[in-house]
Design an enzyme around this catalytic site. Structure first.
Site, PDB file in Angstrom:
ATOM      1  N   LYS A  21      24.008  -9.485  -0.235  1.00  0.00           N
ATOM      2  CA  LYS A  21      25.008 -10.408  -0.787  1.00  0.00           C
ATOM      3  C   LYS A  21      25.904  -9.712  -1.796  1.00  0.00           C
ATOM      4  O   LYS A  21      27.037 -10.090  -2.007  1.00  0.00           O
ATOM      5  CB  LYS A  21      24.307 -11.594  -1.453  1.00  0.00           C
ATOM      6  CG  LYS A  21      23.734 -12.575  -0.448  1.00  0.00           C
ATOM      7  CD  LYS A  21      22.961 -13.675  -1.172  1.00  0.00           C
ATOM      8  CE  LYS A  21      21.962 -14.331  -0.222  1.00  0.00           C
ATOM      9  NZ  LYS A  21      20.804 -14.852  -0.916  1.00  0.00           N
TER      10      LYS A  21
ATOM     11  N   ARG B 244      12.176   2.816   1.132  1.00  0.00           N
ATOM     12  CA  ARG B 244      11.883   2.015   2.325  1.00  0.00           C
ATOM     13  C   ARG B 244      13.037   1.062   2.544  1.00  0.00           C
ATOM     14  O   ARG B 244      13.544   0.459   1.600  1.00  0.00           O
ATOM     15  CB  ARG B 244      10.588   1.231   2.151  1.00  0.00           C
ATOM     16  CG  ARG B 244      10.396   0.232   3.290  1.00  0.00           C
ATOM     17  CD  ARG B 244       9.016  -0.330   3.345  1.00  0.00           C
ATOM     18  NE  ARG B 244       8.080   0.680   3.831  1.00  0.00           N
ATOM     19  CZ  ARG B 244       6.816   0.411   4.138  1.00  0.00           C
ATOM     20  NH1 ARG B 244       6.342  -0.814   4.004  1.00  0.00           N
ATOM     21  NH2 ARG B 244       6.026   1.371   4.574  1.00  0.00           N
TER      22      ARG B 244
ATOM     23  N   HIS C  90       8.325   6.575  10.006  1.00  0.00           N
ATOM     24  CA  HIS C  90       7.514   6.438   8.795  1.00  0.00           C
ATOM     25  C   HIS C  90       6.750   7.750   8.683  1.00  0.00           C
ATOM     26  O   HIS C  90       5.560   7.826   8.990  1.00  0.00           O
ATOM     27  CB  HIS C  90       6.570   5.237   8.942  1.00  0.00           C
ATOM     28  CG  HIS C  90       5.874   4.846   7.667  1.00  0.00           C
ATOM     29  ND1 HIS C  90       5.958   5.590   6.514  1.00  0.00           N
ATOM     30  CD2 HIS C  90       5.082   3.786   7.387  1.00  0.00           C
ATOM     31  CE1 HIS C  90       5.236   4.987   5.568  1.00  0.00           C
ATOM     32  NE2 HIS C  90       4.698   3.892   6.068  1.00  0.00           N
TER      33      HIS C  90
ATOM     34  N   ARG D 273       0.807  -1.222   0.000  1.00  0.00           N
ATOM     35  CA  ARG D 273       0.000   0.000   0.000  1.00  0.00           C
ATOM     36  C   ARG D 273       0.841   1.272   0.000  1.00  0.00           C
ATOM     37  O   ARG D 273       0.497   2.227  -0.665  1.00  0.00           O
ATOM     38  CB  ARG D 273      -0.997  -0.012   1.149  1.00  0.00           C
ATOM     39  CG  ARG D 273      -0.370   0.061   2.514  1.00  0.00           C
ATOM     40  CD  ARG D 273      -1.337  -0.391   3.539  1.00  0.00           C
ATOM     41  NE  ARG D 273      -1.808  -1.736   3.202  1.00  0.00           N
ATOM     42  CZ  ARG D 273      -3.060  -2.131   3.322  1.00  0.00           C
ATOM     43  NH1 ARG D 273      -3.971  -1.325   3.754  1.00  0.00           N
ATOM     44  NH2 ARG D 273      -3.380  -3.369   3.019  1.00  0.00           N
ATOM     45  N   THR D 274       1.938   1.297   0.730  1.00  0.00           N
ATOM     46  CA  THR D 274       2.728   2.525   0.761  1.00  0.00           C
ATOM     47  C   THR D 274       3.300   2.803  -0.618  1.00  0.00           C
ATOM     48  O   THR D 274       3.285   3.924  -1.112  1.00  0.00           O
ATOM     49  CB  THR D 274       3.860   2.420   1.807  1.00  0.00           C
ATOM     50  OG1 THR D 274       3.267   2.152   3.072  1.00  0.00           O
ATOM     51  CG2 THR D 274       4.653   3.716   1.902  1.00  0.00           C
TER      52      THR D 274
END
Lengths: 422, 308
Positions: free
Chosen positions: B87, B109, B137, B59-60
């Site tokens: 990695k 994010r 956030h 959703r974000t």
């Protein structure tokens, strides 16, 4: 070559000239004369305003040699230590392989006597410093290990701690532990407090250290032996040691930066402030300083822990712990003289660590070997590419102007004189 | 054009009350825009925005993408789990590779607290933090406060209870910073193992009993129980959590007064909220989602203005 150190104040409780400004002549690795007149010499260091002390000793330097030479090797750590004022350093065993057999011990000590800085291996207590299986400590002792520790790894296993304390009693060996409860510290990134709460970072609570200090004291009381607790950081730890000193053979150290920095430094997520144990709060700093003054804290060490750029130039929770601090140690000590007399600090950086390890303590007296450090508390300088001897750059003071540096160091008939010192 | 005091939106802690109010005023205009038949404005034409998500998000990311597209920005998306990136490339290398393709703004994010702050020291593009681990956030807190303001006519003086896993919640922390700046009273409530030990030093009340928290508050912001962020067990079972910390209709009815229920989504139905609460007229959960687009449009628009 004859070198005359002119007009420095001698800070050495054992010296007949303690507290006096004298001219000290160094010739053939010995203190040839101490007096008021100008002796003839090949070189003069104009040292008025400087302090001449017995050579400093670092109890617990990290050099990644063998195995982690990209962080620091024996050459670079020796150079950084000399420039930092140290004539002796005890190396932590957290190498690859760990300092745990005769081979590694002799690898560390093979150049001793010919180098300005003497290297003393602290051997691992347990294989690979995992805390599970004891190393052959008697054999290691014969090979030249001066004390036993798992270094950056706490002795988490209570029974291993007990057995090590008992086993070392055969030769009255010193056990050194980093008192931290690994379970309470799981995933921790910085001191637990309002700062860690605001930064969303998992905390390393004070109680993780204090519970380990308490446990260690209980086991020491039961087992006997000699125990040294490394890198204390909380007010309550100091109180616990103060009380225990009345009946146990217990000693402890702090890193010089722990008494100077607090957890607010982390607020910008600067990974150079990520250290273990973490930077605490003002009341802890005050308690450490009190502990230095009243003798509860025996030793101040540099906490030198080099990390390569990739381990620090990254997200905070991915970054490695530690800071380099051999060369900035003199500035730390200078800063500490705001609260603690330099003569007291010298005990903790030159005298006490050697006494704990049964090493001879250098004395500033005519005829003695010249093992001395010349501190210039007024000199301002910058640790950067041009001055740093370390292979790593992880210092919170990197690139900043700091006050207090080492002007010269003498040991083993060798000298290091800082650039620009005349 | 009015500007924000910051070049980036890294967290609510770093911005001023004035910034927040400017974002709200701008968001009101954009909310009107997105309810028009033609929902698009040309404000960010020629601006390229990269949505870089190192952590799962539906959703974000969708909300940001819609906000960007309605402002006519060019949008690229990059998703990778932090573990697979770990990695190979470093965060800085990954982002620099994307920026080399001439990107103006980054919405990121990441699972590490402070990752956008770290990035902001090394790159020149504007950065919007879309969630950094257990830290902040900010756009969620802005849309939450915006929704409270819209529903109750203001935020100052209102009592807001944040309920659930406070320890691992970036939503809780950003909400605390935003609500305190706007003059609300804030309480946190949850199992003691999920409350940060020093949370009260942020000037919030602490309550362990959900019913008492609900009796106190005007607004309950109920958080998702984040099992995925818990590498250590903080409570015995979801069953016990829902029995003693879950909110259902019977509990709300026993309060004898109307409170507002919010949730940042996605809801674990039957765990922290029962369906008859989530879908009730107490709930403004879908208003939050709608406001999210308007608030993110405002943030993007104002930061682009700060850059130009």
């Amino acid at each position: 070559m004859k070198i005359l150190i002119e007009g420095a104040e001698i800070v050495d409780a054992e010296s007949p000239h303690n507290g006096k400004e004298k001219n000290v002549l160094i010739h053939n690795g010995k203190i040839a004369s101490i007096g008021d007149k100008n002796a003839s010499s090949d070189k003069v260091i104009h040292a008025r305003g400087m302090k001449l002390t017995p050579g400093w000793f670092d109890l617990g330097t990290f050099a990644g040699d063998p195995g982690l030479e990209y962080q620091e090797d024996l050459d670079s750590v020796t150079e950084a230590a000399a420039a930092g004022g140290f004539t002796g350093i005890a190396l932590l065993p957290n190498t690859v392989p760990a300092l745990q057999t005769k081979n590694e011990i002799s690898y560390i000590t093979r150049h001793n006597g010919t180098r300005l800085v003497t290297l003393y291996p602290l051997a691992a207590v347990t294989r690979d410093c995992k805390g599970e299986e004891l190393t052959e400590m008697i054999d290691l002792r014969h090979a030249g290990a001066i004390a036993f520790t798992d270094g950056l790894k706490p002795l988490w296993h209570t029974d291993i701690l007990l057995k090590a304390l008992q086993y070392l009693q055969k030769f009255d060996g010193l056990l050194i532990d980093l008192p931290q409860d690994i379970w309470l510290n799981t995933f921790g990134q910085m001191h637990e407090g309002v700062q860690s709460t605001m930064l969303g970072l998992k905390g390393l609570p004070r109680v993780a250290e204090e519970v380990a200090v308490s446990r260690n004291l209980q086991i020491l009381g039961y087992a006997g032996g000699r125990l040294h607790l490394a890198r204390l950081s909380t007010a309550r730890s100091v109180d616990l040691i103060r009380a225990a000193k009345k009946k146990l053979r217990i000693s402890c150290d702090i890193t010089s930066y722990q008494a100077l920095l607090d957890d607010r430094s982390v607020s910008g997520f600067d990974t150079n402030y990520k250290v273990m144990p973490p930077l605490r709060e003002k009341p802890d700093q005050e308690a450490l300083i009190k502990g230095l003054k009243d003798g509860t804290i025996d030793v101040i060490c540099s906490g030198h822990l080099p990390q390569d750029e990739e381990s620090k130039k990254t997200e905070f929770d991915q970054a490695a712990f530690g800071m380099i601090n051999l060369q900035t140690f003199a500035a730390n000590i200078t800063a500490l003289t705001r609260w603690v007399d330099l003569s007291v600090l010298v005990e903790k950086i030159a005298v006490n660590p050697r006494r704990l390890l049964n090493l001879e303590v250098p004395v500033i007296r005519e005829g003695e070997p010249a093992e001395v450090t010349l501190l210039d508390p007024a000199a301002e300088w910058t640790l950067d590419e041009s001055t740093s001897k370390s292979k790593s750059k992880n210092s919170p003071w990197w690139g900043q102007k700091i006050k207090g540096r080492v002007a010269a160091v003498f040991n083993n008939n060798k000298a290091w004189i800082a650039p620009g010192v005349r | 054009m009015s500007k924000l005091s910051q070049k980036h939106l890294l967290g609510i802690k770093d911005i001023t009350e004035k910034d927040i109010n400017l974002i709200f005023e701008t968001a009101e205009n954009f909310k009107e825009v997105i309810n028009r038949p033609i929902k698009k404005v040309p404000s960010l034409r020629d601006i390229t925005i990269a949505n870089i998500f190192f952590e799962n998000s539906t959703r974000t990311r969708l909300s940001f993408e819609l906000a960007e597209k309605r402002l006519s920005a060019d949008v690229v998306n990059f998703s990778a789990s932090t573990s697979s990136v770990k990695k190979g490339e470093t965060l800085l290398d990954t982002v620099n590779n994307i920026l080399a393709m001439k990107v103006d703004m980054v919405v990121m994010r990441h699972s590490s607290p402070g990752a956008p702050h770290f990035l902001s020291r090394h790159i020149s593009a504007n950065i919007i933090n879309a969630g950094d681990g257990t830290h902040e956030h900010p756009t969620q807190a802005l849309l939450d406060a915006f929704s409270i303001r819209e529903k109750l006519g203001g935020v100052g003086g209102k009592k807001v209870a944040i309920i659930g896993d406070i320890l691992h919640s970036r939503v809780a922390l950003s909400n605390i910073f935003a609500l305190k700046k706007l003059g609300a009273e804030v309480m946190v409530c949850g199992p003691p193992t999920l409350l940060p030990k020093y949370i009260n030093e942020l000037g919030v009340k602490v309550e362990l009993d959900v019913k008492k928290a609900l009796q106190w508050c005007d607004v309950a912001n109920v958080l998702r129980i984040q099992l995925e962020r818990q590498q250590i067990r903080y409570f015995p079972s979801l069953r016990e959590y829902s029995l003693y910390y879950g909110i259902n209709k019977r509990l709300l009815d026993s309060l004898h007064r109307q409170i507002v229920i919010m949730h940042p989504g996605p809801i674990n139905r039957g765990v922290e909220l029962s369906s008859d609460v989530a879908d009730s007229d107490h709930s403004i959960i879908l208003d939050q989602v709608e406001n999210g687009v308007a608030v993110r449009m405002a943030v993007l628009y104002l930061l682009a203005g700060a850059a130009g």
